[in-house]
Design an enzyme around this catalytic site. Structure first.
Site, PDB file in Angstrom:
ATOM      1  N   HIS A  36     -12.555  54.947 -49.513  1.00 19.91           N
ATOM      2  CA  HIS A  36     -11.874  55.206 -48.248  1.00 19.91           C
ATOM      3  C   HIS A  36     -10.379  55.435 -48.490  1.00 19.91           C
ATOM      4  O   HIS A  36      -9.545  54.610 -48.114  1.00 19.91           O
ATOM      5  CB  HIS A  36     -12.072  54.041 -47.283  1.00 19.91           C
ATOM      6  CG  HIS A  36     -13.497  53.832 -46.853  1.00 19.91           C
ATOM      7  ND1 HIS A  36     -14.450  53.330 -47.694  1.00 19.91           N
ATOM      8  CD2 HIS A  36     -14.112  54.069 -45.663  1.00 19.91           C
ATOM      9  CE1 HIS A  36     -15.602  53.251 -47.043  1.00 19.91           C
ATOM     10  NE2 HIS A  36     -15.424  53.696 -45.812  1.00 19.91           N
ATOM     11  N   SER A  39      -8.080  55.682 -45.091  1.00 21.89           N
ATOM     12  CA  SER A  39      -7.831  54.391 -44.437  1.00 21.89           C
ATOM     13  C   SER A  39      -6.827  53.566 -45.227  1.00 21.89           C
ATOM     14  O   SER A  39      -6.147  52.706 -44.664  1.00 21.89           O
ATOM     15  CB  SER A  39      -9.140  53.608 -44.296  1.00 21.89           C
ATOM     16  OG  SER A  39     -10.067  54.304 -43.500  1.00 21.89           O
ATOM     17  N   SER A 347     -23.251  16.094 -27.891  1.00 21.95           N
ATOM     18  CA  SER A 347     -24.686  16.267 -28.096  1.00 21.95           C
ATOM     19  C   SER A 347     -25.058  16.355 -29.569  1.00 21.95           C
ATOM     20  O   SER A 347     -26.115  15.881 -29.979  1.00 21.95           O
ATOM     21  CB  SER A 347     -25.175  17.537 -27.379  1.00 21.95           C
ATOM     22  OG  SER A 347     -25.124  17.389 -25.979  1.00 21.95           O
ATOM     23  N   GLU A 368     -19.079  30.474 -31.415  1.00 20.84           N
ATOM     24  CA  GLU A 368     -19.801  30.129 -32.637  1.00 20.84           C
ATOM     25  C   GLU A 368     -19.384  30.974 -33.839  1.00 20.84           C
ATOM     26  O   GLU A 368     -19.414  30.504 -34.979  1.00 20.84           O
ATOM     27  CB  GLU A 368     -21.312  30.259 -32.402  1.00 20.84           C
ATOM     28  CG  GLU A 368     -21.893  29.193 -31.500  1.00 20.84           C
ATOM     29  CD  GLU A 368     -21.762  29.506 -30.015  1.00 20.84           C
ATOM     30  OE1 GLU A 368     -22.042  28.621 -29.190  1.00 20.84           O
ATOM     31  OE2 GLU A 368     -21.369  30.650 -29.691  1.00 20.84           O
ATOM     32  N   GLN A 429     -32.617  27.463 -25.118  1.00 19.60           N
ATOM     33  CA  GLN A 429     -31.950  26.451 -25.939  1.00 19.60           C
ATOM     34  C   GLN A 429     -32.740  26.069 -27.189  1.00 19.60           C
ATOM     35  O   GLN A 429     -32.262  25.284 -28.010  1.00 19.60           O
ATOM     36  CB  GLN A 429     -31.722  25.175 -25.114  1.00 19.60           C
ATOM     37  CG  GLN A 429     -31.125  25.401 -23.735  1.00 19.60           C
ATOM     38  CD  GLN A 429     -29.735  25.978 -23.789  1.00 19.60           C
ATOM     39  OE1 GLN A 429     -28.800  25.331 -24.248  1.00 19.60           O
ATOM     40  NE2 GLN A 429     -29.588  27.213 -23.337  1.00 19.60           N
TER      41      GLN A 429
END
Length: 643
Positions: A36, A39, A347, A368, A429
């Site tokens: 590349h 870029s 939890s 996450e 879940q």
């Protein structure tokens, strides 16, 4: 020509360096026949100013604790990075020209930590910023070091939501030691980017996430220099430098032209480009060294074993609770243990660590991807991160976990609330894919303990391990099966019931171990002896132990798992037995083959056909079917599958 710039290099030298970086990017990609270069050329001025006037780095000591960190998030621009390494004297021109993209070379198509100056692998766009946030968290809160984290990303990758997750956390933690440089060259792979050169829109988005935006001409060396100076001097917030650049800058035939992304220049064209650049190839930049300082004693490892929690057999304890207690014990013994969570720590059990060691806990909220990215960044600084959330939600970060393996990261992941066992919350879940996902990660460790004692021991084993380590925990409280001090090893298993006359082997992990025990007790009343194995280490798996157990029960085997049939415990068992047994294998594989809904754990385990009575029925089928099909034949049309 070498410019020894313990002080900053002159702008004349920087301009020449930028030309050399462009030329070397063209030279190595043309020699390789791929890469590349355009870029790389757009960002060459940015790299030259950073390398020669701002990056504080000892190139012959890449592990120096005060070195700045540079992450090339737009990893496809590797020709630019390797050209910079050459300019710094880290690699030779010979290696650059003969090694780029070649089999067996360190100079791979996208950078990886096989090079000591590369912190993390890049190339899956949108991840470098998140990894950089993790490094910056370590620098600000744990190491309390003066290093700065610089990330160069492309404008196309800002379409990735993970970029904004990362900037949100950088803003939340006020990471003034963190700077993102966006190469806004307007063109992506197939054409114009979403925002083109609209720097105002970029700036509004950046500032909304708590970062300071600086918009510049990315080819004006003085503007670049001022922006980098301002970024380093920031005391209150991260900085994002929005640099308007031209893709292919320096060679008129490709400047701002579409259809040149990811294409090496043909040889004749490359010669024209080098002639237009008037390139030089012998510049060496020494760079700026980290400032001398009185450093505190580095955070070391513990000199004593952790005092793991003890549990009494028969007491009911959730493995997620045991995870939290074990993590606290590890944290007390080892100051390099850190933890983070996705806003469900009450939890997962991680809240215990947050309360005990708030200075070593980082909340990533419902993000996450950034949860895993931060763990990878912290591991760059040699911390041992434990990242936890519901097991189902790690699927959102699968690409980050995959790339963590490419980065050779050492991270520990804990997923709670797995399987239909969670009950009334329903299928959104229920992690029913996580074992397959984690088993597919290169060289990963996948653990699924059945009780509190084994959980605590395996959390300790994770901390001592290498690579990607995943622990699956259960929502409900189940009886403790093992005495304190029982040995659990990665790659091992435990036999909970056995006789010399066992007729069938029952294999479970986690919650199904308890179902296998219940089935074995019921079968015993019918005069059927069943061996029960707790296969707590799903990867690596106890291949010799499996083969021995199955041989003793004449090939009769029932595997029960709270997971989809694809890629989980059953798959691991079958793969392990291939080539290990020379007799017919008669298998009943019980797994979740339905789309579950809400209900009690008992109802859902029964509906999925993985509870004790379902295991009993599977055993009777094996024993009653004297013509049981051998391995490889078609599955029977019932809740389990026979082979």
């Amino acid at each position: 020509m070498t410019e020894r710039n313990d002080e900053r290099a002159s702008m004349t030298f920087v301009a020449q360096l930028a030309t050399q970086l462009r030329a070397d990017a063209i030279r190595c990609s043309t020699r390789a026949g791929s890469g590349h270069p355009t870029s790389s050329m757009s960002a060459a001025d940015l790299m030259a100013v950073l390398l020669a006037r701002h990056l504080r780095y000892l190139w012959d000591w890449p592990g120096h604790p005060d070195n700045d960190h540079f992450i090339l998030s737009k990893g496809h621009a590797s020709p630019l990075l390797y050209a910079a390494f050459k300019a710094a004297g880290a690699i030779t021109d010979t290696e650059l020209m003969s090694g780029y993209r070649r089999f067996g070379s360190r100079l791979q198509g996208h950078p990886t930590p096989v090079l000591p100056w590369v912190d993390v692998a890049s190339g899956s766009l949108g991840q470098g910023i998140g990894n950089g946030v993790g490094v910056a968290l370590a620098g600000k809160f744990l190491d309390k070091a003066p290093f700065h984290v610089w990330v160069l990303c492309g404008d196309s990758e800002t379409a990735e939501g993970s970029v904004w997750e990362a900037l949100d956390k950088a803003g939340h933690y006020a990471l003034a030691n963190f700077t993102v440089i966006v190469d806004v060259n307007r063109l992506g792979q197939r054409g114009p980017t979403e925002l083109g050169w609209d720097l105002e829109s970029y700036a509004r988005r950046v500032e909304a996430f708590g970062a300071k935006a600086i918009s510049i001409d990315g080819h004006n060396l003085d503007e670049i220099d001022r922006a980098l100076t301002t970024a380093r001097e920031s005391k209150t917030a991260p900085t994002v430098i929005l640099a308007r650049t031209i893709k292919g800058r320096g060679f008129g035939e490709v400047e701002d032209r579409e259809r040149w992304h990811g294409k090496a220049l043909p040889a004749e064209m490359a010669q024209r480009a080098l002639a237009e650049l008037g390139h030089v190839s012998d510049l060496t930049v020494t760079g700026i060294k980290p400032a001398p300082r009185e450093r505190a004693k580095p955070v070391g490892r513990s000199k004593h074993a952790p005092q793991l929690p003890h549990y009494t057999p028969g007491d009911k304890v959730a493995t997620r609770a045991a995870y939290g207690a074990a993590l606290v014990a590890l944290g007390a013994a080892n100051p390099r243990i850190v933890a983070m969570d996705g806003e469900v720590s009450n939890s997962t059990g991680a809240a215990e660590f947050a309360h005990a060691f708030p200075d070593r806990y980082f909340e990533m909220f419902i993000a996450e991807q950034q949860l895993v990215a931060s763990a990878v960044g912290l591991s760059v600084q040699q911390y041992i991160p434990f990242a936890s959330t519901f097991a189902a939600f790690f699927t959102r970060a699968h690409d980050f976990i995959r790339m963590a393996a490419v980065s050779r990261a050492n991270i520990c992941l804990a997923g709670s609330h797995a399987g239909v066992e969670i009950g009334e919350d329903g299928p959104s879940q229920m992690a029913l894919e996580d074992l397959a996902m984690m088993r597919s990660i290169h060289d990963a460790t996948v653990l699924y303990p059945s009780d509190a004692t084994s959980t605590a021991a395996l959390v300790h084993a994770m901390a001592e391990g290498q690579g990607i380590r995943y622990l699956r925990t259960t929502r409900g409280a189940y009886p403790v099966l093992y005495e304190p001090g029982t040995t659990f090893t990665i790659g091992g298993s435990q036999t909970l019931r056995s006789t010399d006359n066992d007729q069938v082997t029952l294999i479970g992990a986690g919650v199904t171990v308890h179902q296998c025990l219940a089935a074995a007790e019921a079968l015993e009343r019918e005069g059927i002896a069943a061996r029960v194995i707790d296969m707590y280490s799903v990867k690596p798996i106890d291949r010799p132990g499996l083969a021995d157990a199955v041989s003793r029960t004449r090939g009769r085997l029932v595997v029960a798992e709270d997971h989809h049939p694809e890629g989980g415990l059953g798959s691991a068992v079958l793969e392990a037995l291939i080539g290990e047994v020379s007799f017919p294998l008669h298998l009943e594989h019980l797994a979740v083959r339905i789309m579950p809904g809400s209900g009690t754990p008992a109802e859902l385990l029964a509906k999925a056909g993985i509870d004790g009575p379902s295991i009993e029925r599977a055993v009777r089928r094996l024993l009653n079917d004297t013509d049981a099909p051998s391995l490889g034949q078609e599955a029977a049309p019932d809740t389990g599958a026979r082979c």
